[in-house]
Design a protein around this motif. Structure first.
Motif, short mmCIF file in Angstrom:
data_model
loop_
_atom_site.label_atom_id
_atom_site.label_comp_id
_atom_site.label_asym_id
_atom_site.label_seq_id
_atom_site.Cartn_x
_atom_site.Cartn_y
_atom_site.Cartn_z
N ALA A 682 0.82 -1.21 0.00
CA ALA A 682 0.00 0.00 0.00
C ALA A 682 0.85 1.26 0.00
CB ALA A 682 -0.93 -0.01 1.21
N ALA A 683 2.09 1.15 0.47
CA ALA A 683 2.98 2.33 0.53
C ALA A 683 3.69 2.59 -0.80
CB ALA A 683 4.01 2.13 1.64
N LEU A 684 3.51 1.72 -1.78
CA LEU A 684 4.20 1.88 -3.06
C LEU A 684 3.49 2.88 -3.96
CD1 LEU A 684 5.10 -1.80 -4.08
CD2 LEU A 684 6.61 -0.09 -3.08
N ASP A 685 4.30 3.53 -4.79
CA ASP A 685 3.75 4.37 -5.85
C ASP A 685 3.64 3.48 -7.08
OD1 ASP A 685 2.95 6.27 -7.63
OD2 ASP A 685 4.90 7.32 -7.74
N ALA A 686 2.59 2.67 -7.12
CA ALA A 686 2.47 1.67 -8.17
C ALA A 686 1.01 1.36 -8.44
CB ALA A 686 3.21 0.39 -7.78
N ASN A 687 0.77 0.83 -9.63
CA ASN A 687 -0.55 0.36 -10.02
C ASN A 687 -0.58 -1.16 -9.76
OD1 ASN A 687 -1.20 2.98 -11.15
ND2 ASN A 687 0.13 2.40 -12.87
N ILE A 688 -1.46 -1.57 -8.87
CA ILE A 688 -1.42 -2.96 -8.42
C ILE A 688 -2.75 -3.64 -8.71
CG2 ILE A 688 -1.09 -4.49 -6.46
CD1 ILE A 688 0.54 -2.31 -5.12
N ASP A 689 -2.66 -4.79 -9.37
CA ASP A 689 -3.81 -5.69 -9.52
C ASP A 689 -3.57 -6.91 -8.64
OD1 ASP A 689 -5.13 -4.12 -11.36
OD2 ASP A 689 -4.25 -5.12 -13.10
N VAL A 690 -4.64 -7.41 -8.04
CA VAL A 690 -4.54 -8.59 -7.19
C VAL A 690 -5.28 -9.75 -7.86
CG1 VAL A 690 -5.07 -9.58 -4.94
CG2 VAL A 690 -4.41 -7.18 -5.11
N TYR A 691 -4.57 -10.85 -7.99
CA TYR A 691 -5.15 -12.08 -8.55
C TYR A 691 -5.42 -13.04 -7.40
CZ TYR A 691 -3.81 -10.47 -13.21
OH TYR A 691 -3.70 -9.76 -14.38
N LEU A 692 -6.69 -13.28 -7.13
CA LEU A 692 -7.09 -14.17 -6.05
C LEU A 692 -7.27 -15.58 -6.62
CD1 LEU A 692 -9.73 -11.88 -4.28
CD2 LEU A 692 -7.34 -12.26 -3.63
N THR A 693 -6.40 -16.48 -6.25
CA THR A 693 -6.45 -17.83 -6.80
C THR A 693 -7.48 -18.67 -6.05
OG1 THR A 693 -4.77 -18.76 -5.32
CG2 THR A 693 -4.01 -17.66 -7.33
N ALA A 694 -7.83 -19.79 -6.61
CA ALA A 694 -8.79 -20.69 -5.98
C ALA A 694 -8.54 -22.11 -6.46
CB ALA A 694 -10.23 -20.27 -6.31
N SER A 695 -8.51 -23.03 -5.53
CA SER A 695 -8.35 -24.44 -5.89
C SER A 695 -9.66 -24.98 -6.43
CB SER A 695 -7.92 -25.24 -4.66
OG SER A 695 -9.01 -25.36 -3.75
N ASP A 696 -9.60 -26.20 -6.95
CA ASP A 696 -10.83 -26.84 -7.45
C ASP A 696 -11.82 -27.07 -6.32
OD1 ASP A 696 -9.71 -26.90 -9.96
OD2 ASP A 696 -8.92 -28.94 -9.74
N PHE A 697 -11.34 -27.04 -5.08
CA PHE A 697 -12.21 -27.29 -3.94
C PHE A 697 -12.69 -26.00 -3.29
CE2 PHE A 697 -13.47 -29.87 -0.21
CZ PHE A 697 -13.95 -30.96 -0.88
N HIS A 698 -12.34 -24.87 -3.90
CA HIS A 698 -12.75 -23.57 -3.37
C HIS A 698 -14.06 -23.16 -4.02
CE1 HIS A 698 -12.51 -19.51 -1.83
NE2 HIS A 698 -11.34 -19.76 -1.27
N ALA A 699 -15.00 -22.68 -3.23
CA ALA A 699 -16.30 -22.31 -3.78
C ALA A 699 -16.19 -21.15 -4.75
CB ALA A 699 -17.27 -21.96 -2.65
N ALA A 700 -15.27 -20.20 -4.49
CA ALA A 700 -15.12 -19.04 -5.36
C ALA A 700 -14.21 -19.38 -6.54
CB ALA A 700 -14.53 -17.88 -4.57
N ALA A 701 -14.40 -18.69 -7.64
CA ALA A 701 -13.56 -18.87 -8.81
C ALA A 701 -12.37 -17.92 -8.73
CB ALA A 701 -14.36 -18.59 -10.07
#
Length: 915
Positions: A682-701
């Motif tokens: 959060a302290a960086l001067d940067a454009n940040i995208d977050v990729y939230l991974t999920a296993s096959d057993f995770h309800a979310a994609a």
């Protein structure tokens, strides 16, 4: 009229007062003689030794003691309490002592780790038999208070159930056993004249001589067999009679209705308890995990059942240690009833009998989640327990999928306790050794450091002794500093360095293939492989087993240790804070050390039995950092100079950074560390995208979200993933987005979860994996190549990754890096400077070449060029392993493998996979 009817008395041989003492004393005398002069000197002494050595549980000493105490007390009672009541000995022998000894023998030799269902059955049996014993001792039981009589009636009801159950259980064995004896006796008699006619005089003399002793043994065996044959009939009959007498006595003073109600209540309570406590937990676990959750609510519900899932999967995994057999797999019943020398039933009839038996024996049988119909046989064509083969594998796979950790690691204490639960010390020790990696004793370990200013060559010398009867393999997973390189490995049959076998640097696939082939031949190889930027695997085979040595003509044998095996490993490393780093153990297989291991560091004794090696060895002189410039034959030069504060420029502003967050279950324990990394970002001067991974057993994609939209406290961690899956999901979601760097935030798990993926893309931007709780054992080859060819690597914090990125971004060609206190730069300017520092510098050349030629990293020309650098400098790299060969045949075979097109293709091997 007969004489008996006229006189009004029965002949002696028809009286219980005659048969009771005869059967009781004859059996007990035979048993005690066998126990004191046979069993106690073999099995009991082994049990005591096993408990003392913590190889088997203490409960087996208690069981062994009862095997002596019960008959001893029984004989004392016969000489005192029952001396004037000889007829009671028949009831006591068949109704109390016999069933107790039968239950004890089953617990001792047939049942290993007690389950709730087995314990319930045992408690019911002990209560019932104790009540019968009480009834035999108390002649005035029918005159006691109403409450006492009610307790006695309910206890005798349990006794009746036990008698009927044990009688029915034994009947399944007695029927084919009797048929087998009769068939054998019939065949013996009808063939006896023919056999006698064909015998020579010498054979006939031997037969007569044997018959004197053999007749005694046969008589003893036949007598015991007769008692066994009568037990399933005598026990239910005695228990039924005693129960009826108790019920009738209660009804005389009260009523049949009340007596019947009490007996019914006791029976329902016993049967109900058995049904409830025999519910095996694996069914619930398999059912809960049969389908992945499809919503956050289902995830939450599944998390609430985590303990149910854990207990159920562990029960399935340990099925063979907790149950006598499995439903559908009790083949010995089928075999006994279809045996042509016994019952000779049809297969259909034998299958029905097996089904009936399994229904009765359900408390001691494992219940598979799914019935198996496919017949599974071993290499000799003998049917084996399908449930015991399949369900543990399914349980292990589901455990990893749900808990994100191998069951053999997470549940090791429970597994060790289960395999040690046996009366057989040798079996328990062998199983414990296998599970707890105690096959090979480390006899000697010596570390020697040869200093060269600010770097040193370290030698690790070890000697191994096999504690088992089969050849064994030693495996070490360990880590070194990122700048360190392995420079040699040797094997020897003696400590003589002149006679040791040399190593050879070979393409990783060819080396692995030859190692596997030679292990299958039972021939000595050793193999060192690199699995990560700083992770390695060392494999040594075979350490020769113990062997039986026969002493002359006396036919006595002694056990001697196998030949010792000697190993030397060397590596070059830079100093760190005035000390020399030593290999740090991540995982081992089969080897252990103790206070008897002779351990030295630079000839001084080292005594820390809880660790393999200390983290550092103090330097003998001040290893002041200096600059090294090394030229290589390919026209490139490596410069390594001590890092200063000015070597850390600020990161460029407005960078585009992708954060890939592992949402595996094991990350739940990393929440605080994840919060700290997000605060750093959060302290960086940067454009940040977050990729939230999920296993096959995770309800979310898996999804890509803006950094500002992520609340770490709201994240749900579930299922399991390895680094390859994290990279794949990032590549799938990336689309047309471009980044200056990718940071993958994960933990140290992943490698143990199985093989990675072969179709990983090549990344143009540096990929840094941030392992929050230490480094994993390694990576699969495609993942390691993807990381290193991108110009990235592995670190423990986001701050460390940003530091490495700032140095790389500060260089026009990004061919500069900083680690282990030095700045490393590769240039195309030729230099003639050479030194012993070259192996360390060669590592940096290979990393630079991987990054520059990542587009062609899959071609043999590129890989051969990288391998040539490793061979020239005798180092282990991600593409080049080091193997020890001991004969010319191995050399010729390796020549063939090194010319094959798949010479760099290395197969994934599970952590627990040993030869």
């Amino acid at each position: 009229m007969t004489k008996e009817n006229i006189i009004g008395i029965k002949p002696l041989w028809r009286k219980a007062s005659f048969w009771g003492p005869l059967l009781f004393w004859s059996w007990n005398i035979i048993y005690m003689f066998t126990f004191l002069f046979g069993f106690s000197w073999t099995v009991v002494l082994d049990i005591i030794t096993g408990v003392r050595e913590d190889i088997i549980p203490w409960i087996f000493i208690f069981n062994a003691a009862l095997m002596f105490i019960i008959p001893a007390i029984s004989m004392w009672l016969a000489l005192t309490v029952f001396l004037k009541r000889p007829a009671a000995l028949l009831v006591f022998g068949y109704g109390v002592e016999g069933p107790l000894m039968l239950l004890l023998l089953l617990r001792m030799f047939a049942i290993r780790q007690m389950t709730a269902g087995m314990l319930t059955l045992l408690v019911i049996a002990v209560i019932g038999i104790t009540t019968l014993f009480w009834k035999l001792l108390d002649d005035n039981l029918e005159k006691r208070s109403t409450g006492t009589q009610a307790i006695a009636l309910m206890g005798m009801t349990l006794c009746l159930l036990v008698g009927l159950y044990l009688g029915a259980f034994l009947l399944f064995y007695v029927v084919p056993f009797t048929a087998f004896i009769l068939q054998g006796l019939y065949q013996f008699i009808i063939h006896l004249p023919e056999n006698l006619r064909t015998m020579t005089a010498e054979q006939l003399g031997d037969l007569i001589g044997f018959s004197i002793f053999g007749a005694m043994m046969i008589t003893l065996w036949a007598y015991t067999a007769t008692l066994f044959i009568g037990l399933p009939f005598a026990m239910p009959g005695l228990f039924s009679y005693q129960w009826w007498q108790t019920l009738k006595g209660f009804a005389k003073r009260h009523s049949w209705a009340v007596g019947g109600a009490l007996a019914t209540f006791a029976a329902v309570l016993a049967i109900g308890s058995l049904v409830i406590f025999n519910r095996q937990p694996q069914h619930a676990a398999f059912e809960l995990l049969s389908e992945p959750p499809s919503s956050p609510a289902e995830v939450a519900a599944l998390q609430a059942e985590s303990e149910t899932i854990r207990v159920g999967l562990l029960n399935a995994y340990l099925a063979s240690n907790r149950y006598f057999s499995a439903v559908g797999d009790v083949r010995h019943i089928f075999d006994m009833y279809t045996d042509p020398n016994g019952m000779n039933l049809t297969k259909a009839a034998g299958a029905r009998v097996q089904t009936w038996y399994e229904l009765l024996a359900r408390p001691i049988l494992y219940e598979p989640f799914e019935p198996y119909t496919e017949e599974l046989v071993n290499e000799w064509g003998v049917p084996i327990n399908q449930a015991f083969q399949k369900d543990p594998l399914i349980a292990a796979e589901l455990y990893e999928t749900y808990f994100d950790e191998p069951i053999s690691v997470a549940e090791r204490p429970a597994i060790v306790n289960a395999v040690k639960t046996t009366w057989d010390m040798r079996q328990g020790e062998a199983a414990w050794i296998e599970v707890d990696d105690r096959e090979i004793h480390l006899e000697e370990q010596a570390v020697t450091v040869t200093e060269h200013g600010d770097w040193a060559e370290v030698e690790l010398y070890e000697v191994y002794r096999n504690d088992t009867a089969i050849r064994q393999e030693v495996i070490y997973y360990f880590s070194l500093p990122e700048s360190a390189v392995i420079t040699g490995v040797w094997l020897g049959n003696s400590p003589d360095r002149e006679d040791r076998f040399e190593h050879r640097v070979s393409p990783r696939g060819a080396a692995q293939q030859l190692y596997k082939e030679e292990v299958s031949r039972q021939v000595d190889p050793a193999l060192v492989e690199q699995l990560g930027p700083r992770q390695y695997r060392l494999r040594i085979f075979p350490i020769e087993p113990r062997r039986m040595v026969w002493q002359g003509n006396n036919q006595r044998a002694t056990v001697e240790d196998g030949d010792l095996l000697y190993m030397w490993l060397t590596y070059a490393t830079l100093s760190e804070d005035g000390a020399w780093p030593l290999p740090q153990l991540a995982e081992l297989r089969n080897v252990y050390w103790d206070e008897e291991t002779v351990r030295t560091i630079n000839t001084e004794a080292f005594a820390q039995p809880d660790i393999w090696l200390p983290e550092f060895v103090a330097a003998g002189a001040d290893p002041a950092p200096t600059t090294h410039t090394i030229g290589f034959g390919n026209g490139q030069t490596v410069t390594a100079r001590p890092a200063t504060a000015t070597d850390l420029p600020a990161l460029p502003s407005n960078l585009d950074i992708a954060i890939v967050l592992d949402r595996s279950r094991s990350m739940e324990a990393m929440r605080n560390l994840v919060d700290a990394q997000f605060a750093e970002l959060a302290a960086l001067d940067a454009n940040i995208d977050v990729y939230l991974t999920a296993s096959d057993f995770h309800a979310a994609a898996p999804e890509r979200v803006a950094f500002a939209d992520v609340d770490p406290a709201e994240l749900v961690y579930f299922g399991g993933q390895d680094p390859a899956q994290l990279l794949t999901q990032f590549a799938d979601l990336q689309g047309s987005a471009t980044y200056d760097a990718v940071l993958i935030i994960t933990d140290a798990t992943g490698y143990q979860l199985g093989e990675g993926q072969d179709n990983l893309p090549s990344f143009e931007m540096p990929v840094w994996i941030v392992h929050l709780d230490g480094f994993p054992l390694g990576y699969d080859d495609p993942t390691l190549e993807a990381i290193q060819s991108s110009g990235g690597g592995t670190v423990n914090t986001v701050a460390a990754a940003l530091e490495r990125l700032s140095v790389a971004f500060g260089s026009p060609d990004k061919n500069v890096d900083i680690y282990d206190g030095y700045v490393w730069e590769v240039s195309d300017s030729a230099s003639t400077d050479t030194s012993d520092f070259a192996p360390i510098a060669a590592r940096r050349i290979i990393l630079a070449e991987m990054q520059q030629k990542r587009a062609s990293l899959g071609t043999l020309d590129t890989l051969d060029a990288l391998h040539a650098i490793a061979v020239e400098n005798s180092i282990v790299t991600p593409f080049s392993s080091m193997i020890v060969l001991i004969n010319s045949r191995q050399e010729q075979r390796l020549d063939e493998l090194e010319n094959a097109d798949d010479r760099f293709d290395r197969e994934h091997e599970d952590v627990g996979e040993t030869q």
